[in-house]
Structure formats: structure tokens, C-alpha cells
Scaffold this motif. Structure first.
Motif, mmCIF file in Angstrom:
data_model
loop_
_atom_site.group_PDB
_atom_site.id
_atom_site.type_symbol
_atom_site.label_atom_id
_atom_site.label_comp_id
_atom_site.label_asym_id
_atom_site.label_seq_id
_atom_site.Cartn_x
_atom_site.Cartn_y
_atom_site.Cartn_z
ATOM 1 N N MET A 61 40.510 38.692 33.841
ATOM 2 C CA MET A 61 39.140 38.572 34.333
ATOM 3 C C MET A 61 39.139 38.479 35.856
ATOM 4 N N LEU A 62 40.087 37.711 36.366
ATOM 5 C CA LEU A 62 40.216 37.567 37.809
ATOM 6 C C LEU A 62 40.430 38.938 38.440
ATOM 7 N N ALA A 63 41.308 39.727 37.796
ATOM 8 C CA ALA A 63 41.585 41.061 38.320
ATOM 9 C C ALA A 63 40.330 41.925 38.294
ATOM 10 N N LEU A 64 39.641 41.906 37.159
ATOM 11 C CA LEU A 64 38.431 42.725 37.037
ATOM 12 C C LEU A 64 37.370 42.262 38.027
ATOM 13 N N GLY A 65 37.265 40.929 38.163
ATOM 14 C CA GLY A 65 36.289 40.396 39.108
ATOM 15 C C GLY A 65 36.627 40.751 40.533
ATOM 16 N N SER A 66 37.911 40.999 40.790
ATOM 17 C CA SER A 66 38.319 41.392 42.132
ATOM 18 C C SER A 66 38.349 42.904 42.273
ATOM 19 N N ALA A 67 37.532 43.574 41.470
ATOM 20 C CA ALA A 67 37.425 45.032 41.514
ATOM 21 C C ALA A 67 38.733 45.717 41.141
ATOM 22 N N GLY A 68 39.648 44.986 40.557
ATOM 23 C CA GLY A 68 40.916 45.586 40.161
ATOM 24 C C GLY A 68 40.853 46.120 38.744
ATOM 25 N N ILE A 118 47.663 42.707 39.860
ATOM 26 C CA ILE A 118 46.534 41.759 39.913
ATOM 27 C C ILE A 118 46.537 41.006 41.234
ATOM 28 N N LEU A 119 47.727 40.515 41.618
ATOM 29 C CA LEU A 119 47.811 39.740 42.860
ATOM 30 C C LEU A 119 47.347 40.584 44.046
ATOM 31 N N ILE A 120 47.747 41.839 44.040
ATOM 32 C CA ILE A 120 47.353 42.725 45.137
ATOM 33 C C ILE A 120 45.838 42.891 45.157
ATOM 34 N N SER A 121 45.276 43.096 43.963
ATOM 35 C CA SER A 121 43.825 43.255 43.892
ATOM 36 C C SER A 121 43.127 42.035 44.439
ATOM 37 N N VAL A 122 43.607 40.880 44.026
ATOM 38 C CA VAL A 122 42.947 39.639 44.444
ATOM 39 C C VAL A 122 43.057 39.483 45.956
ATOM 40 N N TRP A 123 44.238 39.778 46.485
ATOM 41 C CA TRP A 123 44.441 39.647 47.939
ATOM 42 C C TRP A 123 43.538 40.605 48.698
ATOM 43 N N ASN A 124 43.521 41.865 48.254
ATOM 44 C CA ASN A 124 42.735 42.877 48.953
ATOM 45 C C ASN A 124 41.247 42.608 48.858
ATOM 46 N N GLU A 164 33.605 58.688 37.588
ATOM 47 C CA GLU A 164 32.973 58.662 38.903
ATOM 48 C C GLU A 164 32.416 57.300 39.277
ATOM 49 N N TYR A 165 32.266 56.419 38.283
ATOM 50 C CA TYR A 165 31.616 55.145 38.574
ATOM 51 C C TYR A 165 32.576 54.105 39.153
ATOM 52 N N ILE A 166 33.879 54.288 38.919
ATOM 53 C CA ILE A 166 34.800 53.228 39.346
ATOM 54 C C ILE A 166 35.887 53.769 40.255
ATOM 55 N N LYS A 167 35.509 54.640 41.145
ATOM 56 C CA LYS A 167 36.502 55.193 42.063
ATOM 57 C C LYS A 167 36.953 54.145 43.080
ATOM 58 N N GLY A 168 38.142 54.320 43.532
ATOM 59 C CA GLY A 168 38.603 53.538 44.658
ATOM 60 C C GLY A 168 38.910 52.097 44.367
ATOM 61 N N THR A 169 39.157 51.774 43.122
ATOM 62 C CA THR A 169 39.501 50.396 42.824
ATOM 63 C C THR A 169 41.013 50.221 42.672
ATOM 64 N N HIS A 170 41.709 51.308 42.927
ATOM 65 C CA HIS A 170 43.157 51.197 42.840
ATOM 66 C C HIS A 170 43.699 50.743 44.196
ATOM 67 N N GLU A 171 44.613 49.782 44.149
ATOM 68 C CA GLU A 171 45.078 49.162 45.384
ATOM 69 C C GLU A 171 46.472 49.672 45.752
ATOM 70 N N SER A 172 46.700 49.722 47.038
ATOM 71 C CA SER A 172 48.049 50.106 47.473
ATOM 72 C C SER A 172 48.962 48.880 47.457
ATOM 73 N N ALA A 173 50.223 49.141 47.389
ATOM 74 C CA ALA A 173 51.174 48.047 47.207
ATOM 75 C C ALA A 173 51.401 47.297 48.511
ATOM 76 N N SER A 174 51.892 46.101 48.343
ATOM 77 C CA SER A 174 52.231 45.309 49.510
ATOM 78 C C SER A 174 53.454 44.489 49.135
ATOM 79 N N THR A 175 54.511 44.675 49.883
ATOM 80 C CA THR A 175 55.799 44.128 49.459
ATOM 81 C C THR A 175 55.820 42.602 49.468
ATOM 82 N N TRP A 176 55.171 42.008 50.471
ATOM 83 C CA TRP A 176 55.286 40.551 50.564
ATOM 84 C C TRP A 176 54.612 39.845 49.407
ATOM 85 N N ILE A 177 53.546 40.451 48.876
ATOM 86 C CA ILE A 177 52.877 39.830 47.726
ATOM 87 C C ILE A 177 53.800 39.855 46.518
ATOM 88 N N MET A 178 54.428 41.019 46.363
ATOM 89 C CA MET A 178 55.364 41.170 45.249
ATOM 90 C C MET A 178 56.454 40.112 45.329
#
Lengths: 104, 625, 170
Positions: free
Chosen positions: B316-323, B396-402, B484-498
Motif C-alpha cells: 500500500m505504501l508503494a502504491l500510495g507513493s505512486a509506485g 518500493i524503497l526507491i518509490s517511497v524515496w522518490n 495510458e493512465y499510469i505512465k511514468g510511475t516507474h522509478e530509476s534505481a539508486s544504489t545507496w537505497i539498495m
């Protein structure tokens, strides 16, 4: 010379019919009930015959109907008495009050 | 195959019907029947999924009900999410069917168990291919019914009955919100159809306030089903059901339905910032809340239940963070490793005949297959690199951070730490703790139970690779394709979060190791059962008690009020009616004395009255005309 | 006042009064006698209505056959308690009210009846006319009536037959 009006015959028939109806619905003795029914039929016959003479289209047909009515009434009374005797044999009474099997 | 995807839910339903009617005769054979039918569904789901890779979304609808101008349609739809869910649900259900053949062996109501499983699976499969909200709601409720039957399967056990009731009622609270939301949406948009709703949302038919209210109501439905705070209390109690049921309901299907609902309605949620924030806060709160309770529980299945709640909160957290991708991805991987954990836990419980982890221990040597598989599940859940949970959790963590809410990000990190701590606590106690009386008699489970676990173990390892920042985000690309309704919700990676995620997980494992294996005295103080924190946690924040003193008395007061109304008005009117009728009947009984003369007299009276009335009113029915 | 009036009044007086007598008399035999009087006076009414044949049939069938059958019925059944107990008062009251209502309605109907009298000579060759009508227009009803009589005859015998005694004897 003036005839007896149709209404007079009809009133006589009405009186007889009412007497028959009262007897049929209140008498205890089933033979009397049958007789009362005969009386009611007779009242109807008077009507038929009266209309055959003084009706809108007076003709012999009214009398023919009365005749058939008498035939059926005779047959009915014969069967009625037969049923009554059979019932009497079963219950040893002709009292209408005791013929209450319809309840069950 | 996609044209015929409607047939997929029919097979489990067929097995349900067959077992319902012939279960007594089929006896043990009903298991093979159920497995066979669900197997067919599973195979068909695979075909559907494969076909969906290369083909566009298939959708078929027909008009169901016509009311004046508006009409309701029914049908089925196979889009990416639906195909994926079909696959997950049928797979887990299939494996649970197989597993149950070993686990439920010898139960008196063995056939009907398979019947219920079939019903539940059918409802869930039908739910995920519904193309409109109304149809979804119907199956949503059917799923609730199925879960009620399954949780209360041990119907001789008082606690199981209570748990089933609780599950049903708690989810009903959510369902009511859901229903109101659906109806509100219908009144505003005039359709139940997903695509038309999304189009209307994009076109701005709904005012922002209406959007928030509708979103919130639908989310309440999802909260009920997915056990989100504060409607989560049913989920741990639902562990009273047989363990395969827990695996089926609380890993892959029913609780996932809430997440699935939010994912399906995602375009609507995205349209309102407020509702997204609420979703993410509720999700985060649930995640850390349930994880903290999980720290101190003693019941093996309850720990997994709280873990499930926590992970659902994560989604839910991920979805709420547009992830969107992150949520769905985690839903997929979680379905596999949580089902694996539940099945493994079931295997352990089956072996030691207790659910209390204090009475287990030293099972590592006894259960050669279960123990490593449990370890795989645990590692996947804690997010150890190279296993599936790692990738999805990372996403999920990336989504939340972004998404830019640092507070929620901290919650997510803390939850990850707690998760690894409580999972390894369980793992160390159960498999490396002191050997107890019960575990001496333990033995490995039958093949029927091992094989499904094995399959899930493999999936728990590899399923993460469908969407990684290293090898390619296949899932993300595929699932967002043409949407078309949910474009751009994919996040790029970030090494430090991982790295951070891995570090906190490792820290949790280390702590668990120190406390439960090395028995470090300094650290043991923190898990002192006498401590206030510990007490609060082990009593689940007194949530049930809080409900007991707030919601329950209020409801009781309200119901007393209602019963007062009922006694005075409803029953009063009823009594009056009864009295009137009995009065009439006492008269009519006297008439019905079985004497033809009385009947004749009454009939004649009626005739006389009718004729007399006719004469009075001029005759010839003038008064009627 | 013509002779027809006098005869009609006399006959109807006899019919109604003996009908009433039938209702109020205590003994069954008295009732039967009153009934026969009623039937005979009704046959007189038929003669007034130029239906000699019907009148003759009335005397033979009702005053003869039906009355005799009824007397047989009374004789064959035990009548020591004949009309001692009456129907409950409430029913008599009910029937009385119904009859009064009915009579009023009928009286209203009769008094409103207006049929212009177009007399036909039914009394001339009355029996011949009836015979012609019966065997031309009404031949099928006539035959059916004979069938009904036959069925009634057989039915009456079958119903009245004492099964138990016969079964016991043979």
C-alpha cells in the motif's frame, strides 16, 4: 276480464323460495332439508311457467324447461334419499348436526 | 486463449459443485478432483499470460441489466495485471490444493475442504478478470464467503468459529465502504466500467473533493480485505483456519485482493494527491505497526500473519507513493515467498503439533527439506540480495524515496529492519533453539507437502528477476505498456537505497543471531517479557481491547436502541396484526364447523348482501362503473 | 274481481300457509301432509298459467312420487328425535336476516318489472304442443334427461345398497 299480473306469480314464487331456503338452512332433520330443497325447485318452476305465459317472448319453451326441471328434481330427490339412507346406516341418525365430516 | 479466459474460474467452481454433491461418495478422490480442476485452470492461466505478452488487452462485455437509459454490463477482461493475477492465484491455489492432500489427510470433512477451496479459488479468479466494479464487488463478497468457510473450517473449535465470524464482520466493515464508494462513483460517473471511469476521471468529471471521498471509500474496502490498520485485527485471528488456508488466503489471494483493487483503480487514486497520501500513510503505519507486533509474538502462524499485514502495508505504501510497478511487483513476489513460508510453517506445525515457537526448536536436522525452504522464504522476505524479495522491496524503497516523503521512507527502513529481526528470530528459535519435547518426535512431511513448497521455493528465488534494475525491468515495461493512465510511475534505481536496505536487513539478522543463538545477555534485556514495551507489543497494542471498550459498547448501545425500536414498533405492529388475525380466526373457526348448512347459510348471506347492495345502488353494477 | 283472481289468491294462500306449516310443525308426518298440500296448490297455479300438462306432471311426480319417496325415507330412518332440537339461534337469525334482505331485493326487482302482456293461447292443445316441442326442438335434452334418470336410478340403488350385510351373507 283482467288477468292475474305476472308480479303476483313471481311474489308467490319468492315466498315459496324463501320458505324453502329457510327450511333448508335451519332444519335439523335431513329429510326435511331435502323437502325444502324440493320446495325451492318448485318455486323456480312457477317462475318458469309464469314467464312462459307472461314473458317478453311468451311460448311453450318455458313449460318444457319446467318439465326438465321436474325430471331433474325427481332424480335428485331419489339420489338424495339414497345418500340419506346410506348415511343413516353409518351414523344411525339423520341429524344434520352430526354430519360434520367436512371439517376434517 | 484470452478469448476463453472466462472459463478459468469455472473449473474450480465445477469442482466445488461436484464435491458438494458427490463429496460423500468421492471421499479421498475429491482431492484429486480438486487438484485436477485447479490444475486445468492453472495451465489455462499460463497460456493466457503467455498470450498476453504478445497481444493487446482482450475485453469482452455484454449487457447484463438494462434499467431505463442506463445499462449494467458484465464480461471479462485480460489486461496485464489481470493476466498476472490469474497466474499467481491459480498457481498458489494449485500448489495449496496439492499441499492440502498431505496436510489435511485424515480429516473428517476432507472432501468439503476441497469444495471450499474450489469455491474460494473460483471467486478469486473471477474477481481478477472482472471488467467493472459491480462484478468485482460480487466476487469480492464471494471471496469473503469463501474465506469465512475456510477460516471456520474446524467448526467444532470455538475459537475458529469466532475467528471466522470476526474475519467476516471486519471485512464487511470495509466492504460497506467499498459498496458506498462504488455507488457514489456510479452516481457521479454513471458507469461501473473501469476504463470509462478512468476516462471520466481524466476528463475531470469528478470534483477533487468527490474524487477524494470516492477514493477513500474504495480504499476502506481494500483496507478491510488487506488487513490494513485499523481493520487488521481479523487477520491474525484468521490463523485458526487450517494452515494451507492461511497460505492461500493470507499470502496470495484474498488479502492481495485489496492491493489488487487499489492497483486496478490506480488511475483514480493517482488523480488525487490527498488520497495517495492517505494510502501511503495507512500503508506505512500498518507496515511498522504490524512488524513491531510481530517482534514478540509466540505463535508461529500469528507471526507470519503479522508479517503479511506488514508486507501488505508495504505494498500500500508503494502504491500510495505512486509506485504502481513496485506495488504489483511486491504483490507477486510476496505471493510466492509468503505462501512458501506458510506452507513450511504448516509443515513444521504438522510435525510438532503445536504453534508455539517456544515449544519448537532444533528442527534443522529433523526436517531436511522444510528447514532450507523456510530459510529461503525468510531470506526472500527479509530482502537479502539475489532473492526475489530483495528486488521488490528495493523497488518500493526507491518509490517511497522518490515520492519525497522522508518520514515514510524512515518508516519503511525501520520496518525492513524489524522484518528481518522477527523472521530470523522465528527461524533461529524454531530450527536452532533447544530441542523441546514436541520436536523430538518431529519428522519430515510427506511428498505431497514438500513438492509444492519446493516449487514455491524456486519461485521465491527467481521471481525477482522479472524486474531488476540490473538485468532489465521486464515486468515494469510490460505492465505499463499501453496503459495510458499510469505512465511514468516507474522509478530509476539508486544504489545507496539498495545498500541501505541490505544493511538494515543484515543488522536485523545479526541482532536476532546475537539474542536468540548467542544469547547475548546485554541484548537479552531488551526482549525481557516484563518490560512495558514488550507487554504492549505482545498484546498487539491492545487493539482488540481498545475495540472492546470503544467500538463494541457503542455498537452495543446502538443495537440496544435499535432493539428498543424493534420491540416497541416492529413487534408491536406485528403483535397487533397477529391479534387481529387471531380474532378473525376465532370467528372463522366457529363458522368452519363442518356442517353444510352453516356453509350454505354463510354463502346465502353473502349472496343476499351482494344483491341487496346492488339493489340499493341501482343495480347492474352501476356503482362499479 | 274476476274468478281467476279468487282462485289465484286461494291457491297461493294454501301454498304459502302450508309451506309455513311445514316449517313450524313438530311431527314429520304433519310436515309431509303440508308439503303435499303445497304441491297440489302449485299444480293449481300451473293450470291458472295455462300449463295443464305441467300441472298433471306436478301432481304425479311431486305429490305422488317425491312425497312417497320422502315418506319412505322418513319411515326407513329412525325419527324419534325428529325436529326436537333446532338449529342454533345465531344461524336462524343469520338466515332470517339473509332471507329478509333477499326478499326485499327481489321485491324491488319484481315491482320494477314491466313486461307488456302479449298473451298467447298456450292452453289450447297444451299437451300436444309440449309433445311436438319435446320431440322436435328438445329431442336431445329429452334423451339426455332419460339417461340422467337411469343413472340416478342405478346410482340410488348402489348408494342405498347395504354393502356390509351383502358382504356378510355371501
Amino acid at each position: 276480464m283482467e288477468n292475474v299480473p305476472l308480479q303476483a306469480y313471481l311474489l308467490l314464487a319468492l315466498a315459496l323460495f324463501c320458505i324453502g331456503m329457510y327450511g333448508a338452512l335451519t332444519k335439523k332433520n335431513s329429510v326435511i332439508v331435502l323437502i325444502s330443497i324440493e320446495l325451492m325447485l318448485n318455486a323456480a318452476n312457477i317462475n318458469l311457467v309464469a314467464f312462459s305465459k307472461y314473458g317478453v317472448l311468451p311460448s311453450i319453451n318455458g313449460q318444457i324447461f319446467a318439465l326438465f326441471s321436474i325430471v331433474i328434481a325427481a332424480a335428485q330427490s331419489a339420489v338424495g334419499i339414497a345418500i340419506l339412507i346410506a348415511a343413516y346406516r353409518n351414523k344411525n341418525t339423520v341429524n344434520m348436526n352430526l354430519f360434520n365430516k367436512l371439517k376434517n | 486463449m484470452m478469448e476463453f479466459s472466462w472459463i478459468i474460474p469455472l473449473f474450480p467452481l465445477l469442482s466445488f459443485v461436484l464435491i458438494l454433491f458427490f463429496g460423500k461418495k468421492l471421499k479421498h478422490f475429491s482431492a484429486y478432483l480438486g487438484i485436477g480442476f485447479v490444475g486445468i485452470s492453472f495451465v489455462l492461466s499460463i497460456f493466457t499470460l503467455i498470450e498476453r505478452f504478445s497481444n493487446p488487452t482482450y475485453k469482452k462485455e455484454f449487457i447484463w441489466i438494462k434499467i431505463g437509459e442506463s445499462h449494467l454490463s458484465a464480461g471479462y477482461e485480460v489486461n496485464q495485471l489481470n493476466a498476472l493475477m490469474l497466474f499467481i492465484v491459480s498457481l498458489v491455489s494449485f500448489l495449496v490444493h496439492i499441499y492440502s492432500n498431505g496436510y489435511m489427510k485424515g480429516d473428517k470433512r476432507f472432501p468439503i475442504f476441497y469444495g471450499y477451496l474450489g469455491l474460494f479459488t473460483a471467486a478469486m479468479l473471477a474477481l481478477v478478470i472482472s471488467p467493472n466494479l459491480l462484478q468485482m464487488y460480487v466476487f469480492w463478497e464471494l471471496v469473503g464467503l469463501g474465506s469465512f468457510l475456510l477460516i471456520g473450517f474446524y467448526n467444532t473449535k470455538e475459537s475458529a468459529k469466532e475467528a471466522a465470524k470476526k474475519a467476516f464482520i471486519m471485512t464487511r466493515i470495509g466492504d460497506t465502504g467499498f459498496l458506498v464508494g462504488i455507488l457514489l462513483l456510479y452516481s457521479k460517473v454513471g458507469t461501473f466500467n473501469f476504463n470509462e471511469i478512468f476516462y471520466a476521471v481524466q476528463a475531470g468529471v469528478l470534483s477533487p473533493r468527490a474524487l477524494t471521498v470516492v477514493g477513500l471509500l474504495i480504499f476502506i474496502g481494500a483496507m478491510g480485505k488487506s488487513g490494513q490498520f485499523p481493520l487488521h485485527t481479523w487477520l491474525p485471528d484468521a490463523m485458526e483456519g487450517p494452515t494451507p488456508v492461511s497460505a492461500l488466503i493470507h499470502a496470495a489471494t484474498m488479502v492481495a485482493a485489496g492491493v489488487y483493487l487499489v492497483a486496478t483503480m490506480f488511475p483514480l487514486f493517482v488523480a488525487s494527491k490527498t488520497i495517495l497520501l492517505i494510502v501511503s500513510i495507512i500503508g506505512g503505519l500498518t507496515a511498522i505497526f504490524a512488524a513491531s507486533i510481530g517482534l514478540v509474538q509466540k505463535d508461529l502462524k500469528k507471526i507470519l500473519a503479522y508479517s503479511t499485514i506488514s508486507q501488505l502495508g508495504y505494498m500500500m505504501l508503494a502504491l500510495g507513493s505512486a509506485g504502481y510497478v513496485a506495488g504489483v511487483f511486491h504483490l507477486t513476489t510476496h505471493a510466492f515467498f509468503k505462501a512458501l513460508l506458510f506452507l513450511a510453517a504448516g509443515s513444521v506445525i504438522h510435525a510438532v503439533h503445536t504453534q508455539n515457537i517456544d515449544e519448537m526448536g532444533g528442527l534443522w536436522r529433523k526436517m531436511k527439506f522444510t528447514a532450507p525452504l523456510f530459510l529461503i522464504g525468510t531470506l526472500a522476505l527479509t530482502g537479502i540480495p539475489l532473492l526475489s524479495g530483495f528486488f521488490s522491496k528495493d523497488e518500493i524503497l526507491i518509490s517511497v524515496w522518490n515520492h519525497g516523503n522522508p518520514f515514510l521512507f524512515i518508516i519503511a527502513i525501520v520496518t525492513a529492519f524489524m522484518t528481518s529481526f522477527y523472521m530470523f528470530r522465528v527461524f533461529f528459535i524454531v530450527f536452532f533453539g533447544d530441542t523441546s519435547e514436541n520436536s523430538k518426535r518431529a519428522h519430515e512431511s510427506s511428498l505431497w507437502m514438500i513438492i509444492p513448497m519446493f516449487i514455491l521455493g524456486i519461485l521465491a528465488v527467481v521471481s525477482g528477476y522479472i524486474n531488476t534494475s540490473w538485468f532489465g525491468t521486464y515486468l515494469g515495461n510490460w505492465i505499463l505498456d499501453g496503459n495510458e493512465y499510469i505512465k511514468g510511475t516507474h522509478e530509476s534505481a539508486s544504489t545507496w537505497i539498495m545498500s541501505l536496505g541490505v544493511i538494515v536487513s543484515g543488522l536485523g539478522i545479526y541482532l536476532a543471531w546475537e539474542i536468540y543463538v548467542r544469547k547475548n545477555q546485554k541484548l537479552l534485556r531488551f526482549v525481557n517479557p516484563e518490560g512495558t514495551t514488550y507487554r504492549i507489543l505482545s498484546n498487539r497494542y491492545y487493539m482488540d481491547e481498545i475495540y472492546g471498550v470503544t467500538v463494541v459498547p457503542m455498537t452495543r448501545f446502538f443495537s440496544i436502541f435499535l432493539s428498543f425500536i424493534e420491540i416497541v414498533f416492529v413487534k408491536g405492529i406485528m403483535k397487533l396484526v397477529v391479534y387481529i388475525f387471531s380474532l378473525f380466526s376465532t370467528i372463522f373457526i366457529k363458522i368452519q364447523n363442518g356442517q353444510a348448512q352453516t356453509y350454505g347459510a354463510i354463502a346465502f348471506l353473502g349472496l343476499a348482501i351482494v344483491i341487496f347492495l346492488l339493489v340499493l345502488t341501482g343495480g347492474y353494477f352501476k356503482w362499479i362503473l | 274481481m274476476s274468478g281467476e283472481y279468487i282462485v289465484f289468491l286461494f291457491l297461493s294462500l294454501v301454498a304459502v300457509s302450508s309451506g309455513t306449516l311445514m316449517l313450524i310443525s313438530k311431527k314429520v308426518m304433519h310436515m309431509m301432509v303440508a308439503l303435499i298440500f303445497t304441491f297440489i296448490s302449485i299444480s293449481g297455479i300451473y293450470i291458472l298459467l295455462s300449463a295443464e300438462f305441467i300441472a298433471a306432471v306436478q301432481v304425479m311426480v311431486y305429490s305422488g312420487a317425491v312425497a312417497i319417496i320422502m315418506i319412505f325415507g322418513i319411515m326407513l330412518t329412525n325419527h324419534h328425535d325428529s325436529s326436537r332440537n333446532k338449529a342454533p339461534l345465531i344461524r336462524r337469525l343469520l338466515v332470517g336476516i339473509s332471507i329478509i334482505l333477499f326478499s326485499i331485493s327481489m321485491y324491488v326487482g319484481i315491482s320494477h318489472l314491466k313486461i307488456s302482456l302479449a298473451e298467447v293461447a298456450l292452453h289450447e292443445n297444451n299437451t300436444e304442443k309440449i309433445g311436438i316441442a319435446l320431440f322436435s326442438d328438445y329431442v336431445i335434452p329429452f334423451e339426455i334427461a332419460s339417461l340422467v334418470l337411469l343413472v340416478a336410478l342405478v346410482g340410488a340403488i348402489v348408494i342405498a345398497k347395504n354393502d356390509n350385510v351383502e358382504g356378510g351373507n355371501q
